[in-house]
Design a protein around this motif. Structure first.
Motif: not given
Length: 703
Positions: A58-59, A63-64, A93-94, A123-124
């Motif tokens: 995730i960066t 988006d989805f 990983t997290g 993702v927000t």
């Protein structure tokens, strides 16, 4: 076709797994009442069920995303209105936070700490940490994923549906149940082979199955293309049949000759040489009015392209053939403008032109009504006042409507009924209509376009300036006034607050007065709160040159023609739509001098406003601007098109799918040329389908 009715017309509550309570929600939230409604609910996207991302992937650009992980915790946070359910899912990983604001009690019961879930959502970031709000979730079972299609549909849902466990994935389960019930005869083919074959379109049943559950992305795209094409094609066939029906059956008066008045005006009094585009349009109209069928023509032309002179020549054609004509305009200002310019052009010819508006005095009104019925008035120019019952013509042969989108269909229809045989109709607009919109919302009208400006017109130079350099802009206006020119300064109207608008305008007026003190400079002001008399007087003073500056609101958008005005300053330009900016700009550049449009804006602009101002500076072409306007705002926001059933497409978009629209138009025209009544056996399924759709006619059918 019986099978179709049997299954697809079933109420949605009868589908296994739905039931009365869920059905109520589907009806309220997504307008799904029947099996057919569910079948036509197309997925927003498909996700590859085998593609599982990692939390570390995730960066801020993500988006989805789809994550598989163990639910580590879940609990309530906050109080009353701020109450929310927060859970944590962890992979190798997290950790990722999941949040719910609605349906908390129901969702909490469904979650099991320690269970592995497949989580999907947008993702927000909250305080720098990634999270998914109201995610789609299901127990993760790797074995269940094998041997099935890897593409899973994600359907549109709402927060209320998600909170009741009916997110996009659950709707997918309902759709899967429905598809298993259907057979080919439930979704019969409606397009003839002559259309399917050349385009190699997927059969209809197969398209509906694959738009929901495709085996791969390519098949999904083929299914989408087939259904988009079908929507466009059906709309174009219906428009074509309407046009054809009008051409065949709508009786109209015949203008059989080009007579003495037309010829005298053309040879002796025409103020300038017509452009090639104007000549072409007059020929098209001449052809229409000589057939004995009623003309219904839309005349498009950019600001200043010379539509009025075309309208006047058509009117003279009517008068030479013994008929009266009328021109209806949306405002008194524009009506007065038309009346002044037309009476001036016809002053040496035996043509009686009168004007009728809401403010026409009683004695004059009586005289006009009497002369109109006797037939001694050849041409009546007016506002909505023309629609009133006492207004009766002796023999109306031509009705011209200017700025047609300002009038409702019912209003225009009252005008057509003022003659025994319906008059010829010419509707004019200075707001260029994008080709795709013209082919849909206005597809049942014949269209003429004046796409050429008079040769002496110089292009208007448009620049964007920030408010910080206002004094330089004012200095520029002073320099133009010194040369003997005039300027407009326009303030926006923000519908929410008439009082605030008025205060802003008055404040703006005072600022302008400070820059341009009397008696060196004189300023006219026009706005909606003034009486017609005051507004007309102020405009007249500007027109005659008594005042050098016109400060006002958008009431001057149409109808003010001052060739000496060379500067248009639009205050808070970011608050205007593209087509309105273009209309306002068209008030200058009407003489032979170089003209300028200055777009003044605040320094904080959103991307869309910046894009609008950039387009205005880049082109003077109204058609390019209209296309861009459609692209930015979508057809639903373009003035007048909301009334249009023709734009009610479920899947196709006249902006993104222009290519398919053009192909559909061409195929529909070809089919109707070959078989105008859809009488051949090959077109029988199409004819039956259209008959089932009957009653939904296009709004712009005005005959």
């Amino acid at each position: 076709m019986k099978g179709t009715v049997d299954i697809l017309a079933n109420p949605i509550e009868y589908l296994k797994g739905v039931g009365p309570q869920r059905a109520d929600l589907l009806k309220k939230e997504l307008n799904i009442f029947t099996f057919k409604d569910l079948l036509e609910l197309v997925p927003n996207r498909h996700i590859d069920k085998t593609k599982v991302n990692l939390v570390r992937d995730i960066t801020p650009q993500t988006d989805f995303i789809q994550i598989a992980g163990v639910l580590k915790s879940s609990g309530l946070m906050g109080e009353k209105r701020g109450k929310r359910l927060v859970a944590e899912i962890k992979d190798a990983t997290g950790t990722l936070e999941l949040v719910w604001f609605q349906g908390i009690t129901y969702i909490q019961k469904m979650l099991t700490v320690g269970q592995t879930y497949l989580v999907y959502g947008k993702v927000t970031f909250f305080q720098g940490q990634p999270q998914i709000t109201h995610p789609e979730m299901e127990v993760y079972n790797r074995e269940n994923k094998e041997g099935k299609s890897t593409l899973e549909p994600v359907y549109p849902s709402t927060e209320k549906l998600k909170s009741r466990g009916m997110g996009g994935r659950q709707i997918g389960h309902f759709t899967e149940t429905l598809i298993k019930l259907l057979q080919e005869n439930n979704i019969p083919e409606i397009l003839p082979e002559s259309v399917l074959q050349p385009l190699q379109l997927m059969p209809r049943f197969k398209a509906f199955v694959n738009v929901h559950f495709p085996s791969d992305p390519e098949t999904s795209q083929q299914a989408i293309n087939r259904l988009k094409f079908e929507e466009f094609f059906i709309a174009q066939i219906r428009m074509g049949l309407l046009r054809q029906q009008r051409h065949r059956y709508s009786k109209g008066v015949v203008f059989s000759q080009v007579g003495e008045i037309f010829n005298r005006f053309y040879e002796q009094y025409l103020p300038f040489e017509l452009t090639g585009a104007q000549k072409r349009v007059i020929k098209e109209i001449r052809r229409d009015t000589g057939t004995g069928k009623q003309m219904n023509r839309l005349l498009q032309g950019d600001v200043g392209s010379g539509k009025t002179i075309v309208a006047l020549l058509v009117l003279l054609l009517a008068i030479d053939n013994g008929y009266q004509g009328c021109l209806m305009a949306p405002t008194e200002i524009l009506t007065q403008q038309h009346f002044n310019s037309i009476t001036n052009l016809l002053k040496d010819l035996p043509v009686n032109v009168r004007m009728l508006t809401g403010s026409t005095k009683i004695r004059e009104r009586k005289e006009i009504l009497q002369q109109l019925e006797e037939g001694t008035i050849h041409f009546l120019i007016g506002t909505h006042a023309l629609l009133e019952d006492p207004v009766k013509f002796k023999n109306l042969g031509l009705a011209i409507v200017d700025e047609q989108h300002r009038f409702g269909v019912a209003q225009r229809a009252r005008l057509w009924k003022k003659a025994t045989v319906p008059p010829h109709i010419l509707v004019m607009t200075a707001t260029p209509i994008p080709r795709t919109l013209a082919m849909t919302a206005y597809g049942d009208l014949d269209t003429s376009i004046i796409d050429e400006l008079p040769p002496n017109r110089k292009p208007i130079l448009t620049v964007h300036r920030y408010e910080t350099v206002r004094s330089q802009v004012m200095d520029f206006i002073k320099a133009e006034i010194t040369k003997g020119r005039q300027a407009y300064i326009i303030f926006p109207l923000i519908e929410e607050s008439e009082k605030l608008d008025y205060e802003n305008l008055m404040k703006g007026y005072e600022n302008v007065q400070a820059y341009f003190p009397e008696p060196k400079y004189w300023i006219s002001m026009v706005h909606g709160r003034q009486t017609n008399e005051v507004r007309t007087t102020n405009m007249q003073r500007f027109k005659t040159g008594d005042t050098q500056i016109m400060v006002g609101t958008t009431v001057i958008e149409v109808g003010v023609d001052v060739p000496n005005a060379s500067v248009m300053v639009i205050e808070s330009a970011e608050k205007f739509g593209l087509s309105q900016l273009h209309q306002l700009r068209g008030r200058v550049g009407r003489g032979s001098e170089k003209s300028f449009c200055i777009l003044l804006s605040g320094s904080k602009l959103n991307n869309e406003a910046r894009e609008r101002l950039k387009i205005m500076c880049a082109t003077n072409d109204g058609f390019k601007i209209a296309e861009k306007d459609l692209e930015l705002r979508g057809p639903g926001d373009i003035e007048g098109t909301r009334q249009s059933g023709a734009l009610n497409f479920k899947l196709a978009s006249i902006v993104q799918d222009r290519k398919w629209l053009e192909i559909a138009r061409e195929m529909a025209e070809r089919l109707l040329d070959d078989d105008p009544d859809l009488a051949s056996a090959t077109n029988l399924q199409l004819k039956n389908y259209l008959q089932a759709l009957q009653g939904k006619t296009a709004w712009s059918k005005i005959s």
